[in-house]
Design a protein around this motif. Structure first.
Motif, PDB file in Angstrom:
ATOM      1  N   ASP A  40       0.818  -1.216   0.000  1.00  0.00           N
ATOM      2  CA  ASP A  40       0.000   0.000   0.000  1.00  0.00           C
ATOM      3  C   ASP A  40       0.856   1.272   0.000  1.00  0.00           C
ATOM      4  O   ASP A  40       0.518   2.253  -0.652  1.00  0.00           O
ATOM      5  N   GLU A  41       1.971   1.244   0.737  1.00  0.00           N
ATOM      6  CA  GLU A  41       2.863   2.410   0.751  1.00  0.00           C
ATOM      7  C   GLU A  41       3.474   2.649  -0.628  1.00  0.00           C
ATOM      8  O   GLU A  41       3.528   3.783  -1.100  1.00  0.00           O
ATOM      9  N   LYS A  43       2.276   1.613  -3.525  1.00  0.00           N
ATOM     10  CA  LYS A  43       1.192   2.026  -4.426  1.00  0.00           C
ATOM     11  C   LYS A  43       0.896   3.518  -4.246  1.00  0.00           C
ATOM     12  O   LYS A  43       0.721   4.243  -5.229  1.00  0.00           O
ATOM     13  N   ALA A  44       0.875   3.982  -3.002  1.00  0.00           N
ATOM     14  CA  ALA A  44       0.600   5.397  -2.726  1.00  0.00           C
ATOM     15  C   ALA A  44       1.669   6.300  -3.340  1.00  0.00           C
ATOM     16  O   ALA A  44       1.353   7.382  -3.854  1.00  0.00           O
ATOM     17  N   LEU A  47       1.045   6.502  -7.042  1.00  0.00           N
ATOM     18  CA  LEU A  47      -0.177   7.259  -7.338  1.00  0.00           C
ATOM     19  C   LEU A  47      -0.047   8.730  -6.947  1.00  0.00           C
ATOM     20  O   LEU A  47      -0.987   9.495  -7.091  1.00  0.00           O
ATOM     21  N   GLN A  49       0.158   9.935  -3.983  1.00  0.00           N
ATOM     22  CA  GLN A  49      -0.547  10.238  -2.740  1.00  0.00           C
ATOM     23  C   GLN A  49       0.411  10.574  -1.606  1.00  0.00           C
ATOM     24  O   GLN A  49       0.029  11.191  -0.621  1.00  0.00           O
ATOM     25  N   THR A  50       1.646  10.145  -1.741  1.00  0.00           N
ATOM     26  CA  THR A  50       2.696  10.456  -0.778  1.00  0.00           C
ATOM     27  C   THR A  50       4.020  10.492  -1.529  1.00  0.00           C
ATOM     28  O   THR A  50       4.132   9.917  -2.612  1.00  0.00           O
ATOM     29  N   ASN A  51       4.992  11.155  -0.945  1.00  0.00           N
ATOM     30  CA  ASN A  51       6.311  11.163  -1.570  1.00  0.00           C
ATOM     31  C   ASN A  51       7.368  10.598  -0.636  1.00  0.00           C
ATOM     32  O   ASN A  51       8.550  10.844  -0.799  1.00  0.00           O
ATOM     33  N   ILE A  88      -4.422  11.084 -13.404  1.00  0.00           N
ATOM     34  CA  ILE A  88      -4.091  11.325 -11.996  1.00  0.00           C
ATOM     35  C   ILE A  88      -2.856  12.217 -11.897  1.00  0.00           C
ATOM     36  O   ILE A  88      -2.851  13.221 -11.179  1.00  0.00           O
ATOM     37  N   TRP A  89      -1.810  11.855 -12.634  1.00  0.00           N
ATOM     38  CA  TRP A  89      -0.569  12.621 -12.559  1.00  0.00           C
ATOM     39  C   TRP A  89      -0.722  14.011 -13.176  1.00  0.00           C
ATOM     40  O   TRP A  89      -0.137  14.980 -12.675  1.00  0.00           O
ATOM     41  N   LEU A  92      -2.284  16.077 -10.455  1.00  0.00           N
ATOM     42  CA  LEU A  92      -1.339  16.331  -9.368  1.00  0.00           C
ATOM     43  C   LEU A  92      -0.299  17.379  -9.756  1.00  0.00           C
ATOM     44  O   LEU A  92       0.041  18.263  -8.959  1.00  0.00           O
ATOM     45  N   ARG A  97       0.687  19.567  -6.424  1.00  0.00           N
ATOM     46  CA  ARG A  97       0.766  18.640  -5.291  1.00  0.00           C
ATOM     47  C   ARG A  97       1.838  17.568  -5.453  1.00  0.00           C
ATOM     48  O   ARG A  97       2.165  16.880  -4.490  1.00  0.00           O
TER      49      ARG A  97
END
Length: 139
Positions: A40-41, A43-44, A47, A49-51, A88-89, A92, A97
């Protein structure tokens, strides 16, 4: 007739050998990455969702520009099709973001970049993995 049949055998054998060793996309990181993050980390990160990853701080993402490896990864690991992934990208990046993943023309360039860049993550064909990178995720 027998000669034609015998001539086909090497071609058929080559096709069977080529498909039996099918590789799959794997997520690799610079070997200095301390911990092995969860699916999950990872994948995030891919995506946007986190860097960051546990034990690794801020990460830089590298991806092939295009091709089957990228498509297989995006669909199989991230769970999106290429059009959804690009959308998505795009959003962002447009909203500020996230920064776009670094794009590479081939896997050798990507592997060299991951191996030489602290906190870098990327995707490679499993057959391209060697000691210069560390596998942190596979489907």
């Amino acid at each position: 007739m027998k000669l034609r049949l015998l001539a086909c055998i090497p071609v058929t054998a080559g096709l069977l050998i080529g498909t039996s060793a099918q590789a799959e996309p794997v997520v690799v990181a610079n070997p200095a990455l301390a911990a092995k993050p969860s699916v999950d980390e990872v994948k995030a990160v891919f995506l946007g969702q986190t860097n960051s990853l546990a034990g690794g701080g801020n990460v830089q993402v590298g991806m092939p520009k295009s091709g089957k490896l990228r498509e297989d990864f995006v669909l199989g690991y991230v769970g999106k099709n290429e059009k959804q992934y690009k959308a998505i990208w795009t959003q962002l990046i447009f909203t500020g973001r996230a920064q776009e993943p670094k794009q590479f023309d081939n896997e050798d360039e990507l592997k060299k970049w991951v191996a030489s860049t602290p906190n870098a993550v990327g995707i490679l064909d499993s057959t391209k993995v060697d000691a210069s990178v560390k596998v942190i995720g596979a489907k």
